[in-house]
Design a protein around this motif. Sequence first.
Motif, short mmCIF file in Angstrom:
data_model
loop_
_atom_site.label_atom_id
_atom_site.label_comp_id
_atom_site.label_asym_id
_atom_site.label_seq_id
_atom_site.Cartn_x
_atom_site.Cartn_y
_atom_site.Cartn_z
N ALA A 1 -5.75 7.19 10.66
CA ALA A 1 -4.71 6.23 10.99
C ALA A 1 -4.60 5.20 9.87
CB ALA A 1 -5.02 5.54 12.32
N ALA A 2 -3.44 4.55 9.83
CA ALA A 2 -3.20 3.54 8.81
C ALA A 2 -2.52 2.32 9.42
CB ALA A 2 -2.30 4.11 7.70
N ARG A 3 -2.83 1.17 8.86
CA ARG A 3 -2.14 -0.06 9.24
C ARG A 3 -2.14 -1.00 8.04
NH1 ARG A 3 -6.22 -2.69 13.77
NH2 ARG A 3 -8.01 -3.11 12.41
N VAL B 1 -2.37 11.12 2.45
CA VAL B 1 -1.33 10.19 2.88
C VAL B 1 -0.16 10.23 1.91
CG1 VAL B 1 -0.82 7.80 3.48
CG2 VAL B 1 -3.10 8.73 3.91
N SER B 2 1.03 10.43 2.43
CA SER B 2 2.22 10.42 1.59
C SER B 2 2.68 8.99 1.37
CB SER B 2 3.35 11.23 2.24
OG SER B 2 3.76 10.59 3.43
N GLY B 3 3.46 8.78 0.34
CA GLY B 3 3.98 7.45 0.07
C GLY B 3 3.28 6.80 -1.10
N ARG B 4 3.93 5.81 -1.67
CA ARG B 4 3.41 5.18 -2.88
C ARG B 4 2.55 3.96 -2.59
NH1 ARG B 4 8.93 5.08 -6.59
NH2 ARG B 4 9.34 7.31 -6.51
N GLN C 1 3.21 9.50 6.07
CA GLN C 1 2.72 10.67 6.79
C GLN C 1 1.27 10.91 6.45
OE1 GLN C 1 5.61 13.75 5.73
NE2 GLN C 1 6.65 13.41 7.68
N LEU C 2 0.48 11.26 7.47
CA LEU C 2 -0.95 11.48 7.31
C LEU C 2 -1.27 12.91 7.75
CD1 LEU C 2 -0.40 8.36 8.06
CD2 LEU C 2 -2.85 8.30 8.54
N VAL C 3 -2.03 13.61 6.94
CA VAL C 3 -2.40 14.99 7.25
C VAL C 3 -3.90 15.16 7.07
CG1 VAL C 3 -2.07 17.42 6.72
CG2 VAL C 3 -0.14 15.84 6.51
N GLU C 4 -4.58 15.44 8.20
CA GLU C 4 -6.03 15.63 8.17
C GLU C 4 -6.37 17.08 7.88
OE1 GLU C 4 -5.26 12.79 11.74
OE2 GLU C 4 -4.39 14.60 10.89
N SER C 5 -7.55 17.29 7.31
CA SER C 5 -8.08 18.63 7.08
C SER C 5 -9.59 18.54 7.03
CB SER C 5 -7.54 19.23 5.79
OG SER C 5 -7.91 18.44 4.68
N GLY C 6 -10.24 19.71 7.09
CA GLY C 6 -11.68 19.75 6.94
C GLY C 6 -12.47 19.94 8.21
N GLY C 7 -11.79 19.97 9.34
CA GLY C 7 -12.50 20.20 10.59
C GLY C 7 -13.00 21.63 10.69
N GLY D 1 -0.35 1.78 13.04
CA GLY D 1 1.04 2.22 13.20
C GLY D 1 1.31 3.65 12.80
N TYR D 2 0.40 4.25 12.04
CA TYR D 2 0.61 5.61 11.54
C TYR D 2 -0.60 6.46 11.88
CZ TYR D 2 4.09 3.09 8.82
OH TYR D 2 5.14 2.29 8.45
N TRP D 3 -0.31 7.67 12.35
CA TRP D 3 -1.36 8.58 12.79
C TRP D 3 -1.14 9.98 12.25
CZ3 TRP D 3 -5.51 6.99 15.74
CH2 TRP D 3 -5.42 5.72 16.30
N GLY D 4 -2.23 10.68 12.00
CA GLY D 4 -2.14 12.09 11.67
C GLY D 4 -2.13 12.93 12.94
N GLN D 5 -2.07 14.22 12.74
CA GLN D 5 -1.97 15.14 13.88
C GLN D 5 -3.34 15.53 14.44
OE1 GLN D 5 -1.98 16.14 10.78
NE2 GLN D 5 -3.42 17.84 10.81
N GLY D 6 -4.39 15.22 13.71
CA GLY D 6 -5.74 15.49 14.18
C GLY D 6 -6.32 16.78 13.66
#
Length: 119
Positions: free
Chosen positions: A97-99, A24-27, A3-9, A107-112
């Motif tokens: 995003a992450a790949r 980014v969550s996960g190990r 899971q990806l969570v953006e901030s700072g906008g 394959g993985y995107w945040g909400q923006g």
Amino acid sequence: QVQLVESGGGLVQAGGSLRLSCAVSGRTFSSYVMGWFRQAPGKEREFVARIHRSGGRTSYADSVKGRFTISRDNAKNTVYLQMNSLKPEDTAVYYCAARSNDYVEWGYWGQGTQVTVSS
């Protein structure tokens, strides 16, 4: 699951700066290539920057080269986008995003997070 969570906008005047973060969550964060994209109203989403696993290799869209810097902190599972000398045309929703490598889809995107640059 990643899971990806953006901030700072936010809202900034032209010429100003913002720093976006993407947690980014996960190990296995250090195993992912990370990227930033943006989508302006009425336009397609476009590539902004990417950074490889160790942070040693980066690439940028021509439109942001010299103004934006992507970086990552693998200990904090976070990727950053430092944006300087902002222009009104940088206004967009920014996504991280992450790949797993450069030969597969992102394959993985945040909400923006919204970035608005006023003139």
